[in-house]
Design an enzyme around this catalytic site. Structure first.
Site, PDB file in Angstrom:
ATOM      1  N   SER A 444       0.851  -1.189   0.000  1.00  0.00           N
ATOM      2  CA  SER A 444       0.000   0.000   0.000  1.00  0.00           C
ATOM      3  C   SER A 444       0.888   1.240   0.000  1.00  0.00           C
ATOM      4  CB  SER A 444      -0.900   0.016   1.235  1.00  0.00           C
ATOM      5  OG  SER A 444      -1.777  -1.087   1.231  1.00  0.00           O
ATOM      6  N   CYS A 634      -7.495  -1.142   7.074  1.00  0.00           N
ATOM      7  CA  CYS A 634      -6.321  -1.673   6.375  1.00  0.00           C
ATOM      8  C   CYS A 634      -5.446  -2.451   7.351  1.00  0.00           C
ATOM      9  CB  CYS A 634      -5.519  -0.540   5.738  1.00  0.00           C
ATOM     10  SG  CYS A 634      -4.130  -1.121   4.727  1.00  0.00           S
ATOM     11  N   ASP A 679      -8.658  -2.835   2.782  1.00  0.00           N
ATOM     12  CA  ASP A 679      -7.432  -3.177   2.059  1.00  0.00           C
ATOM     13  C   ASP A 679      -6.650  -4.065   3.018  1.00  0.00           C
ATOM     14  OD1 ASP A 679      -5.199  -3.364   0.494  1.00  0.00           O
ATOM     15  OD2 ASP A 679      -4.632  -1.255   0.603  1.00  0.00           O
ATOM     16  N   TRP A 681      -4.821  -8.081   4.106  1.00  0.00           N
ATOM     17  CA  TRP A 681      -4.038  -9.190   3.568  1.00  0.00           C
ATOM     18  C   TRP A 681      -3.827 -10.256   4.631  1.00  0.00           C
ATOM     19  CZ3 TRP A 681      -2.340  -4.144   4.165  1.00  0.00           C
ATOM     20  CH2 TRP A 681      -1.486  -3.900   5.255  1.00  0.00           C
TER      21      TRP A 681
END
Length: 681
Positions: A444, A634, A679, A681
């Site tokens: 990012s 995020c 966002d 992961w």
């Protein structure tokens, strides 16, 4: 009747438009392959007409992949080889982006079609599958002669888990296509992707045997390429690839301006690192802030996008891999590859050296799959090793205990099983085809394109673990960045693993790395007045830093901005508080338009995380949501994102006096409206 000037103008426009439409394929060219490590000089013998290509090459099985990180492509290639070897199918692997799909409905039932599709982010198709999904949605007619099966790759921590795989499976059925094997899906969120794929593959093979009456043979490696030694060439010959990103970087006489795009996963920009610094105050952990200079290129980005950094393997991992396959003395030898199948694309430029392939093109540092084990068993150095390997590979729980839990990579695992004996019977062609290829790592962007027009910032925690046997398990790009940070800043610190910082033919000298930008849907609201609620513990704060910097710039330009409420968490205020000094400066500039609320999980006896701080501010959050605020989350997908979502659900339930189920539906609705963006992961 004569045409007046307006009529004549309209007719001319229509004629030009029609000509452009029918001639578009003659004037608009697309890359033959969109793979990260594509060979620019390879291919070109097949058209973009998928049916024509299948017929021309006499294929009866098509495997099409939608891949963002290379996993779906890797699965497609491995399954293609197994279908060919076990069942005698004449297989072809295709990237969605390489073909037009207008005549999908003309593929008849003597061709089996396998769709292997990853879902990207919140229910989005991968970049290479976007056009295909639009075709299915808007253009595809009846597909009554198509026989298909679908495997979806997804992550259950996302709200729209495996949305693309499920969508394609249902769309094909709705349009009359026949499913010859059941839909399957894998869950990266639970870490079961490989096992899920193997389970689906077993079901497909059962269908081929029992429903379609294919005869099964013993699995045998049948190469799709041939390695040809080039004793006439050395590493000093300029035609030899030493790991350059593509052919354009090898031909030093080329007139192509490499500072001009488009920059993508086939062509990166070699961006200088102008500044890199350590952010943690810790002896055990490390996090680097990196600034890439893009001023001498036409590379552009938008706040919230991702930067793809092209990796290479560490010197230590390369040496062990060379030792494992008894290739140490051959590392500088040159060879070229010849495709034995007209539809197979050579995955990197050749001629090339063994070391260049291992350093720049093979994923040698990550975990090893059971499927790879089963494939390589035939080349074991002796029967004892072969028996040991097949016993472990055929036992899921034993494999998890003996291989996965120990965090072995390929070289670690094979040397462990062979008691240190080299695997010198393995053809290098096998490794090229069966070891997953390196793909870019995405980070990012932590800068604002409005504020930092000529630089791109990223923030990355260095991933390193030392196992009980003193093996170092290390992230590929983050440790490369740490090696650069130590070297560039002339630190006395010693890196745990080291890299070739000069790159092939010193093209990366003075701290350059190949990069490109991937567009993201993680964006600030179109109206600057919209309030935003930001949640970003750890390096999840990276894009949120970019958002705040953008709002500061907007305010400096006399733009009216809404409130920004940031929840940030880390372990300890004095150890890993990222950009600690910056937040107070932002608060001074934005005044009552900005507030940061922190959670330090290891500062007190009771661990405090961002979700706890969110719950403590329930009234404030509900007020902002009722003002139209957008939520941005995020960071870690496996725990944090879920816990944060549950906190928002609880707040809406309590503040609005509705039950949790109704509150949960409202949060899902926010996601559909793009008012709750992740966002993760």
């Amino acid at each position: 009747m004569a045409l007046d000037s307006l009529d004549l103008y309209v007719v001319i426009i229509l004629v030009v438009a029609v000509a452009a439409y029918f001639g578009k394929n003659q004037f608009i060219t697309k890359p033959e392959t969109t793979g990260f490590l594509s060979n620019d000089s390879n291919g070109g013998t097949n058209s973009r007409n998928i049916l024509e290509t299948l017929k021309k090459n006499n294929k009866n099985a098509l495997l099409v992949f939608g891949s963002q990180t290379g996993t779906a492509e890797d699965y497609s290639n491995k399954m293609s080889r197994e279908l060919s070897s076990r069942f005698g199918l004449k297989t072809m692997v295709a990237d969605f982006a390489d073909y037009e799909w207008d005549n999908l409905g003309d593929i008849n039932d003597d061709i089996l079609v396998f769709f292997i599709l990853a879902t990207y982010g919140e229910g989005e198709p991968t970049d290479n599958a976007i056009d295909f999904i639009e075709f299915l949605d808007n253009e595809a007619d009846t597909l009554s002669t198509l026989r298909f099966t679908v495997f979806g790759l997804g992550n259950s921590t996302y709200e729209f888990y495996n949305a693309i795989g499920r969508k394609v499976d249902l769309k094909l059925e709705e349009k009359g296509a026949e499913r010859f094997a059941e839909y399957g899906e894998g869950d990266d969120g639970k870490g079961t992707l490989d096992e899920d794929f193997l389970s689906w593959k077993d079901g497909v093979f059962d269908s081929l045997r029992n429903n379609l009456n294919f005869e099964e043979k013993e699995l045998k490696y049948e190469p799709s390429l041939k390695l040809i030694p080039r004793d006439d060439l050395t590493i000093d010959d300029l035609s030899v690839s030493l790991g350059e990103p593509n052919k354009k970087y090898i031909d030093t006489k080329a007139s192509v301006d490499l500072t001009k795009g488009p920059f993508d996963n086939t062509h990166p920009y070699l961006a200088p690192i102008t500044k890199i610094k350590e952010l943690f105050n810790s002896k055990e952990r490390s996090c680097v802030h990196v600034e890439f200079d893009i001023s001498n290129s036409n590379l552009k980005y938008s706040t919230g996008d991702h930067l793809a950094v092209w990796p290479q393997n560490s010197n230590e991992k390369i040496d062990l891999f060379l030792k494992t396959f008894d290739l140490t003395n051959k590392k500088d030898e040159v060879f070229e590859l010849k495709s034995l199948d007209s539809t197979y694309h050579i995955p990197f430029p050749t001629p090339i050296t063994y070391e260049a392939v291992i350093r720049h093109h093979l994923e040698i540092s990550g975990p090893v799959s059971r499927q790879f084990f089963l494939s390589i068993a035939a080349f074991a150095p002796n029967e004892e090793t072969k028996t040991k390997l097949t016993t472990i590979a055929n036992d899921k729980s034993k494999y998890a205990e003996e291989i996965t839990a120990k965090k072995f990579n390929i070289a670690d695992a094979l040397l462990y099983l062979s008691s240190g004996k080299p695997w010198n019977k393995v053809p290098f062609e096998f490794l090229i085809e069966n070891v997953q290829h390196l793909t870019p790592r995405y980070y990012s962007i932590s800068s604002s394109s409005m504020r930092e027009k000529t630089t791109i910032n990223i923030t990355a925690v260095v991933e390193t673990e030392i196992e009980p046997d003193n093996r170092i398990v290390s992230g590929v790009v983050t440790n490369l960045l740490k090696d650069i940070e130590i070297s560039k800043n002339k630190s006395t610190e010693k890196p745990l693993v080291t890299y070739d910082l000069k790159g092939p033919r010193s093209k990366y000298d003075n701290y350059k790395l190949p990069v490109h930008v991937r567009r993201s849907t993680f964006k600030l609201p179109s109206s600057s007045k919209t309030p935003i609620i930001l949640v970003g513990p750890g390096t999840g704060v990276a894009p949120l830093r970019g958002f705040i910097r953008e709002r500061i710039t907007q305010q400096e330009n006399d733009v009216n901005i809404g409130s920004s409420l940031l929840f940030y968490g880390c372990r300890n205020e004095n150890e890993d508080y990222l950009y600690k000094d910056e937040w107070s400066e932002y608060a001074k500039k934005l005044g009552d338009k900005f507030e940061i609320i922190t959670a330090f999980s290891r500062s007190t006896s009771k661990k405090v995380y961002v979700q706890h701080k969110i719950l403590e501010n329930s009234t404030k959050i509900n007020d902002l949501l009722q003002q139209g605020a957008i939520i941005y989350v995020c960071g870690d997908a496996s725990h944090m994102a879920r816990d944060v979502q549950q906190a928002f659900i609880k707040i809406i339930s309590q503040e609005r006096k509705i039950d949790l189920e109704k509150a949960s539906e409202l949060v899902r609705s926010l996601k559909v409206q793009n008012r709750y963006q992740e966002d993760v992961w």
